[in-house]
Design an enzyme around this catalytic site. Structure first.
Site, PDB file in Angstrom:
ATOM      1  CE1 TYR A 177       1.866   4.056  11.127  1.00 20.21           C
ATOM      2  CE2 TYR A 177       1.802   5.921  12.614  1.00 20.21           C
ATOM      3  CZ  TYR A 177       2.309   5.304  11.505  1.00 20.21           C
ATOM      4  OH  TYR A 177       3.257   5.940  10.755  1.00 20.21           O
ATOM      5  CE  LYS A 225       1.893  -6.295  -1.094  1.00 26.41           C
ATOM      6  NZ  LYS A 225       2.325  -6.260  -2.483  1.00 26.41           N
ATOM      7  CG  ASP A 264       3.033  -3.742  -4.552  1.00 30.00           C
ATOM      8  OD1 ASP A 264       1.802  -3.705  -4.389  1.00 30.00           O
ATOM      9  OD2 ASP A 264       3.626  -4.772  -4.886  1.00 30.00           O
ATOM     10  CG  ASP A 293       3.361   7.421   8.025  1.00 32.07           C
ATOM     11  OD1 ASP A 293       3.326   8.654   7.899  1.00 32.07           O
ATOM     12  OD2 ASP A 293       4.182   6.835   8.747  1.00 32.07           O
TER      13      ASP A 293
END
Ligand code: NAP
Length: 411
Positions: free
Chosen positions: A152, A219, A273, A297
């Site tokens: 971002y 991640k 995930d 987000d």
């Protein structure tokens, strides 16, 4: 009643809130004015009922967005940003991001200019709200999303541009990276300082509000030096600053056979995930989730869907100097000026703001009245289409129904 005055921030970061307090607000674009009017009615009524006239809000409008452009020639002025800083809190409706090259999102600009580094999104089921989950009552999580860096940060270059080609040559010639031909390139900065202040805020919140765990969502198995580093720095700050209040999941398993026989907050981590799956299958195992910007987000919208969708999801952007409380949805332009949309997201953000100010009795009254109003079956269109036999009412009528609801919040 005394003259209206500003909130003061004390040296230790706590707030001194006068009984007659000035709160700046940004109405917002599109459906913003409709949901703002309904929200103001609800907040003023809750404050009046909870404190019987001993406390009051003097609302001060900031001209931002379309209104700012039309009346002052600027969508986001320095004066508006200074006013938010001076008053320590503000309540904000959604703002349009004008389509066009080089125009930054006003929402992202407000967060970055005021260094509102923690985006805080509580996800808690309100009884009677339609949900796709079989046991939505098990959901009580708060997402702490880092607000200032990650993908971002806006550092990216279009495929084929001189900038993209320059960066691509540097990466392949100097750094030995293998790249496809003419790639678009985005940069993902994640830093120790920004990670640690975000995770520290999440742990402080868990301590203050009695949540049993803080999960670091990342991640890091793939992006080792950004997402993986986020996870490592998260564990580090937990030990550095909260060693007598926290225990890691690993320590718990090795020393206590995994039994949660501890009054300490459990610090754990989950790969992003996999966490999406676990919050659906075992939501009761998660309390606070601290995560970098992009993961935050995604997970906050997915969690909002589990408890009734974006129209019901409140949010806050919090820094060390000030905090902006805002609806998590956008301007929904197709419904602008129709007095139709659901104002709950902004109303619940207002309740979060009152909590932040220490006006908890008024905040609790708002949440109870909202729940009772939804239970009555007189709701806005988005809820009416999901609740059998519900009666659709306008945004303003829904606001008035919440304001007029008489539930004894002490009960
Ligand atoms: P959106 O405004 O959030 O609207 C998407 C859909 O969500 C609406 O069509 C509506 O669904 C539903 N919805 C949104 N607000 C609702 C409410 N209060 N009550 C009930 N349903 C609601 O998203 P968008 O159309 O992608 O974005 C429009 C503009 O908002 C863009 O300029 C974007 O940049 C801006 N935006 C601002 C913020 C912010 O200020 N923080 C956040 C996101 C987007 P149905 O059509 O199914 O009824």
């Amino acid at each position: 009643m005394e003259q209206a005055a500003k909130i003061k921030i004390n040296k230790d970061g706590t707030l001194s809130v006068p009984d007659h307090v000035i709160i700046p607000f940004i109405e917002g674009d599109g459906t913003g004015p409709d949901i703002w009017r309904a929200t103001r009615t609800v907040i003023d009524s809750a404050v009046q009922t909870a404190y019987q006239g001993r406390k009051k809000i003097a609302w001060a409008e900031l001209l931002v967005g379309e209104k700012g452009y039309q009346q002052c020639g600027e969508r986001l002025s320095k004066d508006a940003l200074d006013k938010i800083r001076e008053h320590a809190v503000a309540l904000k409706g959604p703002l349009t991001t004008p389509v066009g090259k080089g125009i930054r999102s006003l929402n992202v600009s407000i967060r970055q200019e005021l260094d509102l580094y923690a985006c805080v999104r509580p996800v808690k089921y309100i009884d009677a709200v339609p949900s796709p989950m079989r046991h939505p009552e098990k959901i009580n999580m708060v997402v702490f999303r880092e607000n200032t860096e990650d993908l971002y940060a806006g550092i990216e270059w279009e495929a084929g541009s001189d900038e993209a080609e320059t960066v691509a040559s540097f990466l392949s010639e100097r750094m030995g990276a293998e790249l496809p031909e003419k790639p678009g390139i985005g940069i993902k900065p994640i830093s120790e300082k920004n990670t640690k202040r975000l995770v520290a805020k999440a742990i402080e919140y868990a301590i203050a509000e009695g949540y049993p765990s803080v999960t670091l969502m990342h991640k890091g198995n793939i992006m080792k030096y950004t997402e993986g580093a986020f996870c490592n720095w998260g564990y580090e700050v937990a030990k550095e600053r909260f060693s007598d209040r926290v225990i890691t999941e690993r320590e718990l398993y090795s020393g206590h056979n995994g039994a949660p026989a501890t009054d300490r907050i459990i610090i754990k981590d989950r790969i992003a995930d996999m966490l999406f799956q676990q919050v659906l299958l075992r939501p009761e195992e998660f309390g606070i989730i601290a995560t970098p910007n992009l993961n935050g987000d995604y997970i906050s919208d997915a969690l909002a869907a589990q408890v009734g969708g974006l129209g019901m999801a409140p949010g806050a952007n919090i820094g060390d100097e000030c905090a902006v409380f805002e609806a998590t949805h956008g301007t929904a332009p197709k419904y602008a000026d129709q007095d139709r949309v659901n104002p709950s997201s902004l109303i619940l953000s207002g309740a979060m703001m009152l909590d932040h100010m220490g006006w908890k009795a008024a905040a609790e009254r708002i949440r109870q009245n909202l729940q009772e109003t939804i239970r009555s079956g007189r709701v806005t269109y988005d809820l009416a289409r999901q609740i059998e036999d519900a009666a659709e009412i306008s945004c303003s009528a829904f606001g008035r129904a919440i304001a007029d609801c008489r539930v004894d919040s002490r009960g």
